[in-house]
Each structure stands twice: as structure tokens, then as C-alpha cells.
Enzyme design. Structure first.
Site, PDB file in Angstrom:
ATOM      1  N   TRP A  64       0.863  -1.342   0.054  1.00  0.00           N
ATOM      2  CA  TRP A  64       0.095   0.053   0.016  1.00  0.00           C
ATOM      3  C   TRP A  64       0.937   1.250   0.017  1.00  0.00           C
ATOM      4  O   TRP A  64       0.664   2.199  -0.600  1.00  0.00           O
ATOM      5  CB  TRP A  64      -0.975   0.007   1.446  1.00  0.00           C
ATOM      6  CG  TRP A  64      -2.204  -0.881   1.058  1.00  0.00           C
ATOM      7  CD1 TRP A  64      -2.351  -1.925   0.221  1.00  0.00           C
ATOM      8  CD2 TRP A  64      -3.325  -0.787   1.844  1.00  0.00           C
ATOM      9  NE1 TRP A  64      -3.514  -2.767   0.247  1.00  0.00           N
ATOM     10  CE2 TRP A  64      -4.123  -2.033   1.230  1.00  0.00           C
ATOM     11  CE3 TRP A  64      -3.911  -0.196   2.747  1.00  0.00           C
ATOM     12  CZ2 TRP A  64      -5.618  -2.180   1.942  1.00  0.00           C
ATOM     13  CZ3 TRP A  64      -5.152  -0.348   3.467  1.00  0.00           C
ATOM     14  CH2 TRP A  64      -5.713  -1.376   2.698  1.00  0.00           C
ATOM     15  N   ASP A  95       4.701   0.128  10.973  1.00  0.00           N
ATOM     16  CA  ASP A  95       4.303  -1.000  11.527  1.00  0.00           C
ATOM     17  C   ASP A  95       5.396  -1.789  12.581  1.00  0.00           C
ATOM     18  O   ASP A  95       6.388  -1.156  12.507  1.00  0.00           O
ATOM     19  CB  ASP A  95       4.413  -2.135  10.173  1.00  0.00           C
ATOM     20  CG  ASP A  95       3.409  -3.331  10.481  1.00  0.00           C
ATOM     21  OD1 ASP A  95       3.886  -4.198  11.436  1.00  0.00           O
ATOM     22  OD2 ASP A  95       2.849  -3.590   9.388  1.00  0.00           O
ATOM     23  N   LYS A 113      -9.136  -1.986   7.620  1.00  0.00           N
ATOM     24  CA  LYS A 113      -9.791  -3.197   7.441  1.00  0.00           C
ATOM     25  C   LYS A 113     -10.409  -3.485   8.736  1.00  0.00           C
ATOM     26  O   LYS A 113     -10.407  -3.039   9.850  1.00  0.00           O
ATOM     27  CB  LYS A 113      -8.307  -4.246   7.712  1.00  0.00           C
ATOM     28  CG  LYS A 113      -8.802  -5.752   7.796  1.00  0.00           C
ATOM     29  CD  LYS A 113      -7.629  -6.480   7.759  1.00  0.00           C
ATOM     30  CE  LYS A 113      -6.994  -6.656   6.737  1.00  0.00           C
ATOM     31  NZ  LYS A 113      -5.715  -7.718   6.425  1.00  0.00           N
TER      32      LYS A 113
END
EC number: 2.1.1.166
Length: 261
Positions: free
Chosen positions: A83, A104, A184
Site C-alpha cells: 500500500w 508497523d 480493515k
């Protein structure tokens, strides 16, 4: 743009390959067979994306026009980086003019034009560090975060929905007026309070399951379009460069009444 190859793939490798039993457990062998025979996996390799997840974002953007005109993008739960690759391309981000920040807790290989933070997004310092890294007010916040699965569907849903909720409140704190938020979630319903908060702050809120999501997967994506803006400035309490409202894409008008939750 996002349809998988039919009857094979453009790499010349045939789908439907089997993995020899060897020392692999049956479950591991099934996963590996599914992975190597997945047309989106093959296509990601061919087109230079780090993961098949790239096609989920491309497919959503193809229908809902969330990336066009974006000047700065923040990518949450970014590893391995597909992404972020798309975000850097869309914004024209370069190492000398960073316009994409990715975070992350997993290690990510460096990407041109992307400032990568190896840090848990739930760390209290993460929001401020992301805003410093992206260099201004983002037009889009995207999140592919999911909690490690336990095998207990209700528990997995609750844990991933918590990440979705934290990401949503972050987006409301930092987005430029007219900006978009994509995250998500899992099938089983988005919490009513979160949906109400998003509907108060965005012009349109919808759920999406892209074709590139595996059929057996319970994942969905929550899209909030057209941030209405904040009344009292940036809630994180620090100065950032403001490029003004996100440029309006007239194509949004054609989908403004679709799939309202």
C-alpha cells in the site's frame, strides 16, 4: 485494472500446482498451495508489488476514487509495504520530499519516498511521530492493521475492531478537510458507536469487500469519504504544514449515494 489473469498468469507459470508432502503439516501444505496458485500473488510479483494486498487498495480506489489528488498519505499496519508503494506513486513522494509515512511493528525494507517507522501504532508517541514523518496534513489515512488471529472468531473480531477504532479516531484528528479514511475490519459488524462517529465526521461511510480479498476471508474494509473538517484545528496539538482541503474529484459525485450504511 484489478481483474486476475484468466486460466493462468502472465508469468508463464500454470496455476493448480501441488506441493509435495515432505515434512510439511497438511495445513501448511494447503496454505502454500493456495499461495503459489493465487493469481493475485502471481500478478503482484509481475507488477513489482510487495504483496497481493496492493490489488485490494487499487480495486477500492478504482471504484471509490480515494487516492486521486492526494498530496500526503499515512499508512498504518504497512508491512510489507504494497500500500505504501501505491501511496508513494500517487503522491509523487521522493526521498527529498517525503509525502508518505508508514508504520508497523514488523520490520519493513526501505521504500523510495516512504518514511518508515518500526513501531506499534498503539504506542502513545506514534501519532505525533507519524505527523512529523509525513511532513504535513494528510489527505488520506489507510489502515490494513489486523490483530494476530487466535482462531476464536469473536476474539479476533474484537481485537481487530479496536485497531480500526483507534485508526479512525486518529484519522479524524489529522485528516485534511475532504480527506478519506480506509481501514480493515472483519465481518460481524462494525460497532455502532464507531459508525456513528464516522458518519458525524464524513460525508459517506460504506463497507467494501473487494474481489481481491480471498473468498473464504472474513475481512472487509470500512471506507469513510469526505472528511467534514475539525472545528478547533489539529487535535494532536502540534504544528504541521497544512496544504488546504483535498482537491475535489468530480467522480465522487457519481458514487455519493451508493452503498450508504
Amino acid at each position: 485494472m484489478t481483474k486476475p489473469p484468466i486460466g493462468g498468469n502472465r508469468t508463464g507459470r500454470k496455476l493448480g500446482q501441488k506441493v509435495k508432502k515432505g515434512k510439511l503439516k497438511a495445513s501448511s501444505r494447503r496454505w502454500l498451495e493456495r499461495h503459489i496458485n493465487d493469481p493475485y500473488v502471481q500478478r503482484a510479483k509481475l507488477e513489482g508489488y510487495r504483496a497481493r494486498a496492493a490489488f485490494k487498495l487499487l480495486e477500492i480506489d478504482e471504484k471509490h476514487n480515494i487516492l486521486k489528488g492526494a498530496r500526503r498519505i499515512i499508512d498504518l499496519g504497512a508491512a510489507p509495504g504494497s500500500w505504501s508503494q501505491i501511496a508513494a506513486n500517487v503522491t509523487g513522494s521522493t526521498d527529498s520530499d517525503i509525502r508518505v509515512a508508514a508504520i508497523d511493528f514488523l520490520e519493513m525494507t526501505q521504500l523510495p519516498g516512504v518514511k518508515i517507522l518500526q513501531l506499534d501504532f498503539l504506542d502513545p508517541q506514534a501519532p505525533a511521530l507519524l505527523m512529523e514523518a509525513v511532513g504535513g496534513v494528510p489527505d488520506v489515512v489507510i489502515s490494513d492493521m489486523a490483530a494476530p488471529t487466535t482462531g476464536h472468531q469473536k476474539t479476533d473480531h474484537i481485537r481487530t475492531m479496536h485497531l480500526c477504532e483507534v485508526a479512525a479516531y486518529f484519522a479524524v484528528e489529522v485528516l485534511a478537510e475532504g480527506g478519506h479514511f480506509l481501514a480493515k475490519t472483519f465481518q460481524g459488524g462494525t460497532e455502532k458507536d464507531l459508525l456513528n462517529m464516522l458518519k458525524q465526521n464524513f460525508k459517506q461511510v460504506i463497507h467494501i469487500k473487494p474481489a481481491s480479498s480471498r473468498q473464504e476471508s472474513v475481512e472487509m474494509f470500512l471506507l469513510a469519504k469526505g472528511f467534514k473538517g475539525r472545528r478547533s484545528g489539529n487535535a494532536l496539538g502540534h504544528e504541521v504544514e497544512d496544504d488546504g482541503p483535498m482537491p475535489h474529484d468530480p467522480r465522487e459525485d457519481a458514487t455519493a449515494d451508493e452503498d450508504q450504511d
